[in-house]
Design an enzyme around this catalytic site. Sequence first.
Site, mmCIF file in Angstrom:
data_model
loop_
_atom_site.group_PDB
_atom_site.id
_atom_site.type_symbol
_atom_site.label_atom_id
_atom_site.label_comp_id
_atom_site.label_asym_id
_atom_site.label_seq_id
_atom_site.Cartn_x
_atom_site.Cartn_y
_atom_site.Cartn_z
ATOM 1 C CB VAL A 60 11.358 28.676 33.002
ATOM 2 C CG1 VAL A 60 10.506 30.099 32.346
ATOM 3 C CG2 VAL A 60 11.814 28.851 34.216
ATOM 4 C CE LYS A 92 16.073 19.327 38.609
ATOM 5 N NZ LYS A 92 15.046 18.477 38.460
ATOM 6 C CB THR A 93 13.741 27.864 38.553
ATOM 7 O OG1 THR A 93 12.685 26.831 38.949
ATOM 8 C CG2 THR A 93 12.981 28.907 37.948
ATOM 9 N NE ARG A 107 13.583 26.903 16.706
ATOM 10 C CZ ARG A 107 12.802 25.862 16.908
ATOM 11 N NH1 ARG A 107 12.920 25.305 18.056
ATOM 12 N NH2 ARG A 107 11.888 25.478 16.120
ATOM 13 C CE1 TYR A 146 16.340 34.540 44.025
ATOM 14 C CE2 TYR A 146 17.742 35.864 44.983
ATOM 15 C CZ TYR A 146 16.707 35.818 44.155
ATOM 16 O OH TYR A 146 16.170 37.132 43.729
HETATM 17 P P1 NAD Z 1 7.659 36.375 42.671
HETATM 18 O O1 NAD Z 1 7.888 35.292 43.533
HETATM 19 O O2 NAD Z 1 6.597 37.221 43.159
HETATM 20 O O3 NAD Z 1 7.567 36.117 41.138
HETATM 21 C C1 NAD Z 1 8.387 34.897 40.716
HETATM 22 C C2 NAD Z 1 7.363 34.452 39.623
HETATM 23 O O4 NAD Z 1 7.936 33.375 38.946
HETATM 24 C C3 NAD Z 1 5.965 33.877 40.305
HETATM 25 O O5 NAD Z 1 5.006 34.246 39.395
HETATM 26 C C4 NAD Z 1 6.373 32.301 40.147
HETATM 27 O O6 NAD Z 1 4.989 31.656 39.913
HETATM 28 C C5 NAD Z 1 7.289 32.308 38.666
HETATM 29 N N1 NAD Z 1 8.084 31.019 38.919
HETATM 30 C C6 NAD Z 1 8.918 30.591 39.662
HETATM 31 N N2 NAD Z 1 9.218 29.505 39.273
HETATM 32 C C7 NAD Z 1 8.683 29.273 37.759
HETATM 33 C C8 NAD Z 1 9.264 28.227 36.959
HETATM 34 N N3 NAD Z 1 10.051 27.269 37.130
HETATM 35 N N4 NAD Z 1 8.489 28.451 35.693
HETATM 36 C C9 NAD Z 1 7.606 29.453 35.309
HETATM 37 N N5 NAD Z 1 7.298 30.315 36.399
HETATM 38 C C10 NAD Z 1 8.170 30.300 37.499
HETATM 39 O O7 NAD Z 1 8.932 37.231 42.756
HETATM 40 P P2 NAD Z 1 9.398 38.686 42.209
HETATM 41 O O8 NAD Z 1 9.925 39.635 43.444
HETATM 42 O O9 NAD Z 1 8.230 39.221 41.550
HETATM 43 O O10 NAD Z 1 10.567 38.608 41.418
HETATM 44 C C11 NAD Z 1 10.884 38.353 40.325
HETATM 45 C C12 NAD Z 1 12.071 38.317 39.487
HETATM 46 O O11 NAD Z 1 12.961 39.333 40.089
HETATM 47 C C13 NAD Z 1 12.716 37.098 40.212
HETATM 48 O O12 NAD Z 1 13.500 36.449 39.251
HETATM 49 C C14 NAD Z 1 13.766 37.678 41.363
HETATM 50 O O13 NAD Z 1 14.903 36.664 41.400
HETATM 51 C C15 NAD Z 1 14.056 39.007 40.616
HETATM 52 N N6 NAD Z 1 14.252 39.927 41.929
HETATM 53 C C16 NAD Z 1 13.323 40.542 42.589
HETATM 54 C C17 NAD Z 1 13.804 41.253 43.684
HETATM 55 C C18 NAD Z 1 12.979 41.808 44.544
HETATM 56 O O14 NAD Z 1 13.185 42.321 45.556
HETATM 57 N N7 NAD Z 1 11.371 41.626 44.368
HETATM 58 C C19 NAD Z 1 15.070 41.416 44.107
HETATM 59 C C20 NAD Z 1 16.034 40.927 43.364
HETATM 60 C C21 NAD Z 1 15.760 40.028 42.189
#
Ligand code: NAD
Length: 325
Positions: A60, A92-93, A107, A146
């Site tokens: 992304v 960056k992500t 867009r 983060y």
């Molecule tokens: P996860 O690490 O299992 O999933 C994150 C996904 O994003 C992975 O599949 C990873 O490969 C992908 N990813 C990372 N960087 C990327 C990039 N630059 N480009 C494309 N893909 C990329 O984590 P999760 O628990 O499934 O979390 C999903 C979202 O929910 C995240 O944004 C996280 O911050 C948010 N979140 C999760 C929790 C939780 O407790 N699980 C709590 C708060 C927020």
Amino acid sequence: MTRKKILVTGGAGFVGSHLCERLLNEGNEVFCLDNFFTGQKQNIVHLLDNPFFELIRHDVTAPFFIEADEIYNLACPASPIHYQYNPIKTMKTSVMGAINMLGLAKRIKAKILQASTSEVYGNPLVHPQPEGYWGHVNPIGERSCYDEGKRAAETLFIDYNKQNQVDIKIIRIFNTYGPRMHPNDGRVVSNFIVQALQNQDITIYGQGQQTRSFQFIDDLVEGMIRMMASGDHFPGPVNIGNPVEFTILELAEKVIQLTGSQSKIIHKPLPSDDPMMRQPDITLAKKELDWSPKIDLDEGLIKTIEFFKSDLFKLEPENIYEEIM
Ligand code: NAD
Ligand code: UDP
């Protein structure tokens, strides 16, 4: 029924894979975008045969174009060991990922939802945390890449809404657990279950008096879908979490009891900036989305333990860790 085209970034991760599955089950066409940093093909392999599911390997931080009605922006490593592995990339992500996805939404006139986090509250001085609380965040600590990345992403979402009328939604997710958590991503629920199932020591960081409020994955997915469906008068942010609060010591004892494990509890140093307490105030989600969590910790833990016991948990954690890094 019209079949919506929906882009899910981070779709091969823990939360993303459950969301993709639910959106497909509801008759939508789903584009799952992931760079597989922490996501795994195993999470979505059962969806690959569905003609309305498409897997796209992409990062992304680079621009991306597709036609879609809705975008769920989840791409970002979520566990401390993963987001601290390359903190610059994490920032960056969050930031470039938000800019690229918001630019796309603008867009193509898509509705876009940001997976923000309770970490925007930092180590909170207000308890429980309502959305109006601005937080207590260290800008230069271990968690900052983060926390501050997610805070900047929220700012971008709000400003694209004000300046460019992009239809945005922000949810602040509190600690979520369930099947398909990465067995070696260091998060507390997966760590404790994996340790308990192997009769290894359960590692509590600090004295275990810090609290978290644990939400089962199905409740989160329901909250995400309701938020996306809500009217444009309500961009959020809104807390999505289970308000029942436990100490980490209580969680360890519960996992030992539910697994029937012989594990002993040991203590390790508390990482810096580890929040001492966390509990969502979900008044707003109840009012605006008619949403509240339905699955209590015992029920959710039993389902999660079953997952880690099952065939899906074939690889040794050490091997999985090497695969990722
Ligand atoms: P996860 O690490 O299992 O999933 C994150 C996904 O994003 C992975 O599949 C990873 O490969 C992908 N990813 C990372 N960087 C990327 C990039 N630059 N480009 C494309 N893909 C990329 O984590 P999760 O628990 O499934 O979390 C999903 C979202 O929910 C995240 O944004 C996280 O911050 C948010 N979140 C999760 C929790 C939780 O407790 N699980 C709590 C708060 C927020
Ligand atoms: N924790 C722990 N032992 C572990 C992993 C985590 O005691 O093996 C603690 C951690 O220090 C924190 C809490 O459990 O206080 C939740 O950690 P997690 O990484 O799951 O989520 P976050 O800190 O981001 O809420």
